[in-house]
Design a protein around this motif. Structure first.
Motif, short mmCIF file in Angstrom:
data_model
loop_
_atom_site.label_atom_id
_atom_site.label_comp_id
_atom_site.label_asym_id
_atom_site.label_seq_id
_atom_site.Cartn_x
_atom_site.Cartn_y
_atom_site.Cartn_z
N THR A 140 -171.58 -31.83 22.66
CA THR A 140 -170.89 -32.03 23.94
C THR A 140 -171.70 -31.45 25.09
O THR A 140 -171.90 -32.10 26.13
CB THR A 140 -169.50 -31.38 23.91
N GLY A 197 -174.74 -33.35 26.04
CA GLY A 197 -174.45 -34.60 26.73
C GLY A 197 -174.19 -34.44 28.22
O GLY A 197 -173.90 -35.43 28.90
N ALA A 248 -172.85 -43.16 34.97
CA ALA A 248 -172.41 -43.32 33.59
C ALA A 248 -170.89 -43.26 33.49
O ALA A 248 -170.27 -44.07 32.78
CB ALA A 248 -173.04 -42.24 32.71
N HIS A 249 -170.28 -42.33 34.21
CA HIS A 249 -168.82 -42.24 34.18
C HIS A 249 -168.18 -43.49 34.80
O HIS A 249 -167.20 -44.02 34.27
CB HIS A 249 -168.35 -40.98 34.91
N ARG A 298 -170.11 -45.49 30.17
CA ARG A 298 -171.19 -45.45 29.18
C ARG A 298 -171.71 -44.03 29.05
O ARG A 298 -171.33 -43.15 29.85
CB ARG A 298 -172.33 -46.38 29.61
N GLU A 299 -172.51 -43.80 28.03
CA GLU A 299 -173.12 -42.48 27.85
C GLU A 299 -174.25 -42.30 28.84
O GLU A 299 -175.07 -43.21 29.05
CB GLU A 299 -173.64 -42.33 26.42
#
Length: 259
Positions: free
Chosen positions: A198, A201, A248-249, A253-254
Protein backbone atom coordinates in the motif's frame (compact mmCIF):
# COMPACT_ATOMS: atom_id res chain seq x y z
CA UNK A 1 26.38 -7.93 2.81
CA UNK A 2 27.39 -10.84 5.06
CA UNK A 3 25.69 -14.08 6.08
CA UNK A 4 23.78 -12.44 8.96
CA UNK A 5 21.37 -10.37 6.85
CA UNK A 6 19.66 -10.90 3.50
CA UNK A 7 17.95 -8.25 1.38
CA UNK A 8 15.72 -8.90 -1.61
CA UNK A 9 14.06 -6.08 -3.54
CA UNK A 10 10.97 -6.34 -5.72
CA UNK A 11 8.22 -3.91 -6.70
CA UNK A 12 9.75 -1.11 -4.65
CA UNK A 13 9.83 -3.16 -1.41
CA UNK A 14 13.01 -4.32 0.32
CA UNK A 15 12.46 -7.55 2.27
CA UNK A 16 15.26 -7.53 4.88
CA UNK A 17 15.75 -10.60 7.05
CA UNK A 18 18.06 -11.40 9.94
CA UNK A 19 19.44 -14.81 8.98
CA UNK A 20 21.17 -16.25 12.05
CA UNK A 21 18.21 -18.53 12.70
CA UNK A 22 20.20 -21.19 14.58
CA UNK A 23 20.90 -18.58 17.29
CA UNK A 24 17.45 -16.93 17.20
CA UNK A 25 19.15 -14.09 15.32
CA UNK A 26 21.16 -13.12 18.40
CA UNK A 27 23.49 -10.20 17.75
CA UNK A 28 27.21 -10.88 17.42
CA UNK A 29 29.80 -8.55 15.85
CA UNK A 30 29.03 -9.89 12.37
CA UNK A 31 25.31 -9.20 12.91
CA UNK A 32 26.09 -5.60 13.88
CA UNK A 33 28.12 -5.23 10.70
CA UNK A 34 25.50 -6.93 8.53
CA UNK A 35 22.61 -4.79 9.76
CA UNK A 36 24.64 -1.61 9.47
CA UNK A 37 25.66 -2.49 5.91
CA UNK A 38 22.04 -3.27 4.96
CA UNK A 39 20.88 0.10 6.27
CA UNK A 40 23.67 1.94 4.47
CA UNK A 41 22.90 0.18 1.19
CA UNK A 42 19.18 0.97 1.42
CA UNK A 43 19.88 4.62 2.15
CA UNK A 44 21.28 4.94 -1.38
CA UNK A 45 18.35 3.23 -3.13
CA UNK A 46 15.97 5.68 -4.78
CA UNK A 47 13.94 2.75 -6.11
CA UNK A 48 13.03 1.36 -2.66
CA UNK A 49 9.75 2.80 -1.39
CA UNK A 50 9.28 0.71 1.75
CA UNK A 51 11.27 -1.79 3.85
CA UNK A 52 10.02 -4.85 5.72
CA UNK A 53 12.36 -6.06 8.48
CA UNK A 54 11.99 -9.53 10.00
CA UNK A 55 13.92 -12.45 11.43
CA UNK A 56 14.19 -15.97 10.05
CA UNK A 57 13.52 -19.06 12.15
CA UNK A 58 11.91 -19.02 15.58
CA UNK A 59 12.43 -15.37 16.53
CA UNK A 60 12.85 -11.81 15.40
CA UNK A 61 15.97 -11.31 17.53
CA UNK A 62 16.93 -12.69 20.93
CA UNK A 63 19.25 -9.78 21.74
CA UNK A 64 23.00 -9.80 22.29
CA UNK A 65 24.89 -13.05 21.91
CA UNK A 66 26.62 -12.65 25.27
CA UNK A 67 29.03 -15.56 24.74
CA UNK A 68 30.19 -14.09 21.43
CA UNK A 69 30.57 -10.62 22.89
CA UNK A 70 32.55 -11.86 25.89
CA UNK A 71 34.80 -14.00 23.72
CA UNK A 72 35.60 -11.38 21.13
CA UNK A 73 34.61 -8.05 22.62
CA UNK A 74 32.03 -5.88 20.97
CA UNK A 75 33.96 -5.87 17.71
CA UNK A 76 32.44 -2.52 16.87
CA UNK A 77 33.93 0.91 16.32
CA UNK A 78 33.13 3.77 18.69
CA UNK A 79 33.36 6.24 15.83
CA UNK A 80 30.14 8.22 15.38
CA UNK A 81 28.56 8.65 11.98
CA UNK A 82 26.94 11.81 10.64
CA UNK A 83 23.73 10.96 12.53
CA UNK A 84 25.68 10.86 15.80
CA UNK A 85 25.46 7.06 16.14
CA UNK A 86 28.10 4.45 16.79
CA UNK A 87 27.45 1.11 15.07
CA UNK A 88 25.38 -0.50 17.88
CA UNK A 89 23.11 2.56 17.78
CA UNK A 90 23.08 2.75 13.99
CA UNK A 91 21.43 -0.70 13.75
CA UNK A 92 18.40 0.88 15.47
CA UNK A 93 18.59 4.59 14.71
CA UNK A 94 19.50 3.89 11.09
CA UNK A 95 16.07 2.37 10.37
CA UNK A 96 14.39 5.48 11.76
CA UNK A 97 16.55 7.68 9.55
CA UNK A 98 16.22 5.79 6.28
CA UNK A 99 14.37 8.00 3.80
CA UNK A 100 11.63 5.41 3.25
CA UNK A 101 9.25 3.84 5.83
CA UNK A 102 10.34 0.67 7.63
CA UNK A 103 7.91 -1.95 8.93
CA UNK A 104 9.13 -4.53 11.47
CA UNK A 105 7.41 -7.93 11.43
CA UNK A 106 8.04 -9.49 14.83
CA UNK A 107 7.53 -13.08 15.94
CA UNK A 108 9.00 -15.26 18.66
CA UNK A 109 11.02 -12.92 20.84
CA UNK A 110 12.42 -9.40 20.59
CA UNK A 111 14.66 -9.08 23.63
CA UNK A 112 17.26 -6.47 24.55
CA UNK A 113 19.09 -5.33 21.45
CA UNK A 114 16.46 -7.05 19.32
CA UNK A 115 13.75 -5.00 21.02
CA UNK A 116 15.71 -1.83 20.29
CA UNK A 117 16.22 -2.79 16.63
CA UNK A 118 12.48 -3.44 16.32
CA UNK A 119 11.77 -0.06 17.93
CA UNK A 120 13.67 1.72 15.16
CA UNK A 121 11.01 0.81 12.59
CA UNK A 122 8.29 3.30 11.70
CA UNK A 123 5.61 0.64 12.21
CA UNK A 124 5.82 -2.61 14.22
CA UNK A 125 3.50 -5.58 13.62
CA UNK A 126 3.73 -8.46 16.11
CA UNK A 127 2.48 -12.03 16.28
CA UNK A 128 -0.06 -12.67 19.07
CA UNK A 129 2.37 -14.92 20.95
CA UNK A 130 5.45 -12.71 20.54
CA UNK A 131 7.37 -11.88 23.71
CA UNK A 132 9.33 -8.74 24.50
CA UNK A 133 11.80 -7.45 27.07
CA UNK A 134 14.10 -4.50 27.56
CA UNK A 135 16.58 -7.05 28.81
CA UNK A 136 19.80 -5.17 29.45
CA UNK A 137 19.60 -4.77 33.25
CA UNK A 138 19.30 -8.58 33.53
CA UNK A 139 22.91 -8.70 32.33
CA UNK A 140 24.02 -5.71 34.37
CA UNK A 141 23.92 -3.40 31.36
CA UNK A 142 21.97 -0.34 30.27
CA UNK A 143 20.10 -0.03 26.94
CA UNK A 144 22.52 1.76 24.63
CA UNK A 145 21.37 0.96 21.09
CA UNK A 146 19.32 4.14 20.49
CA UNK A 147 16.27 2.85 22.33
CA UNK A 148 15.86 5.87 24.59
CA UNK A 149 15.52 8.58 21.92
CA UNK A 150 12.91 6.42 20.17
CA UNK A 151 10.96 5.14 23.20
CA UNK A 152 10.35 8.64 24.55
CA UNK A 153 7.96 9.13 21.64
CA UNK A 154 6.22 5.78 22.09
CA UNK A 155 5.55 5.06 25.74
CA UNK A 156 4.82 6.73 29.09
CA UNK A 157 7.89 7.61 31.10
CA UNK A 158 6.95 5.59 34.19
CA UNK A 159 6.12 2.50 32.11
CA UNK A 160 9.47 2.72 30.36
CA UNK A 161 11.31 3.05 33.67
CA UNK A 162 9.59 -0.01 35.12
CA UNK A 163 10.40 -2.16 32.09
CA UNK A 164 14.02 -0.94 31.93
CA UNK A 165 14.65 -1.36 35.66
CA UNK A 166 13.11 -4.83 35.95
CA UNK A 167 14.00 -6.39 32.56
CA UNK A 168 10.76 -8.37 32.81
CA UNK A 169 9.16 -10.06 29.83
CA UNK A 170 5.81 -8.90 28.48
CA UNK A 171 3.48 -10.15 25.78
CA UNK A 172 2.19 -8.66 22.54
CA UNK A 173 -1.04 -7.40 24.11
CA UNK A 174 0.90 -5.40 26.70
CA UNK A 175 3.34 -4.16 24.04
CA UNK A 176 0.38 -2.93 22.01
CA UNK A 177 -1.20 -1.22 25.02
CA UNK A 178 2.03 0.60 25.83
CA UNK A 179 2.64 1.73 22.24
CA UNK A 180 5.71 -0.38 21.48
CA UNK A 181 3.70 -2.35 18.88
CA UNK A 182 1.47 -0.81 16.23
CA UNK A 183 -0.82 -3.80 15.82
CA UNK A 184 -1.01 -7.57 16.17
CA UNK A 185 -1.40 -10.02 13.27
CA UNK A 186 -1.41 -13.79 13.05
CA UNK A 187 1.15 -13.59 10.22
CA UNK A 188 3.12 -10.42 10.89
CA UNK A 189 5.36 -10.76 7.85
CA UNK A 190 2.45 -11.10 5.44
CA UNK A 191 0.65 -8.22 7.18
CA UNK A 192 3.81 -6.13 6.87
CA UNK A 193 4.18 -6.95 3.17
CA UNK A 194 0.54 -6.06 2.51
CA UNK A 195 1.01 -2.72 4.24
CA UNK A 196 4.29 -2.17 2.39
CA UNK A 197 2.53 -2.69 -0.93
CA UNK A 198 0.00 0.00 0.00
CA UNK A 199 2.76 2.44 0.95
CA UNK A 200 4.76 1.60 -2.17
CA UNK A 201 1.69 2.53 -4.22
CA UNK A 202 1.75 6.14 -2.99
CA UNK A 203 3.81 9.03 -4.38
CA UNK A 204 7.30 8.05 -3.12
CA UNK A 205 8.42 11.67 -2.84
CA UNK A 206 5.39 12.54 -0.68
CA UNK A 207 6.00 9.50 1.54
CA UNK A 208 9.64 10.45 2.05
CA UNK A 209 8.62 14.00 2.89
CA UNK A 210 6.03 12.73 5.34
CA UNK A 211 8.64 10.56 7.05
CA UNK A 212 10.94 13.55 7.44
CA UNK A 213 8.09 15.45 9.09
CA UNK A 214 7.24 12.51 11.37
CA UNK A 215 10.86 12.29 12.46
CA UNK A 216 10.83 15.97 13.40
CA UNK A 217 7.45 16.03 15.10
CA UNK A 218 8.50 14.92 18.59
CA UNK A 219 11.29 17.45 19.14
CA UNK A 220 10.80 20.44 16.85
CA UNK A 221 9.05 23.58 18.04
CA UNK A 222 5.74 24.52 16.35
CA UNK A 223 7.23 27.29 14.20
CA UNK A 224 9.88 24.94 12.83
CA UNK A 225 7.26 22.31 12.11
CA UNK A 226 5.00 24.81 10.32
CA UNK A 227 7.87 25.87 8.09
CA UNK A 228 8.87 22.26 7.47
CA UNK A 229 5.33 21.30 6.41
CA UNK A 230 5.32 24.10 3.85
CA UNK A 231 8.79 23.20 2.58
CA UNK A 232 7.84 19.56 2.08
CA UNK A 233 4.62 20.49 0.29
CA UNK A 234 6.47 22.78 -2.10
CA UNK A 235 8.68 19.84 -3.07
CA UNK A 236 5.73 17.76 -4.30
CA UNK A 237 2.81 20.01 -5.22
CA UNK A 238 2.32 20.33 -8.97
CA UNK A 239 5.19 17.91 -9.66
CA UNK A 240 4.81 14.94 -12.03
CA UNK A 241 4.19 12.35 -9.31
CA UNK A 242 1.53 14.48 -7.65
CA UNK A 243 -0.15 15.08 -11.02
CA UNK A 244 0.02 11.34 -11.75
CA UNK A 245 -1.67 10.58 -8.41
CA UNK A 246 -4.56 12.89 -9.30
CA UNK A 247 -4.83 11.56 -12.87
CA UNK A 248 -4.81 7.95 -11.67
CA UNK A 249 -7.55 8.55 -9.11
CA UNK A 250 -9.66 10.45 -11.63
CA UNK A 251 -9.13 7.72 -14.24
CA UNK A 252 -9.76 4.91 -11.73
CA UNK A 253 -6.41 3.24 -12.49
CA UNK A 254 -3.21 2.43 -10.64
CA UNK A 255 -0.69 5.29 -10.63
CA UNK A 256 2.72 4.89 -12.22
CA UNK A 257 5.23 6.94 -10.25
CA UNK A 258 8.84 7.87 -10.98
CA UNK A 259 11.28 7.29 -8.12
Amino acid sequence: MNDRVSTSIADGIADVRLTRADKMNAIDPAMFEGIGAAIDALAERADVRCVVLSGEGRAFCAGLDMASMQAGGSGTSRTRNDQGSILPQHVTWGWRNLPMPVIAAVHGVAFGGGFQIMSGADIRIAAPDARFAIRESYWGLVPDMAGFPIWRGLVRDDVLRELVYTAREFDAAEALAHGFVTRIADDPHEAAMTLARTIAGRNPHAIRGAKRLCNMAHDADPRTMLEAETDEQVKVIGRPNMMEAVAAHMGKREPVFVD
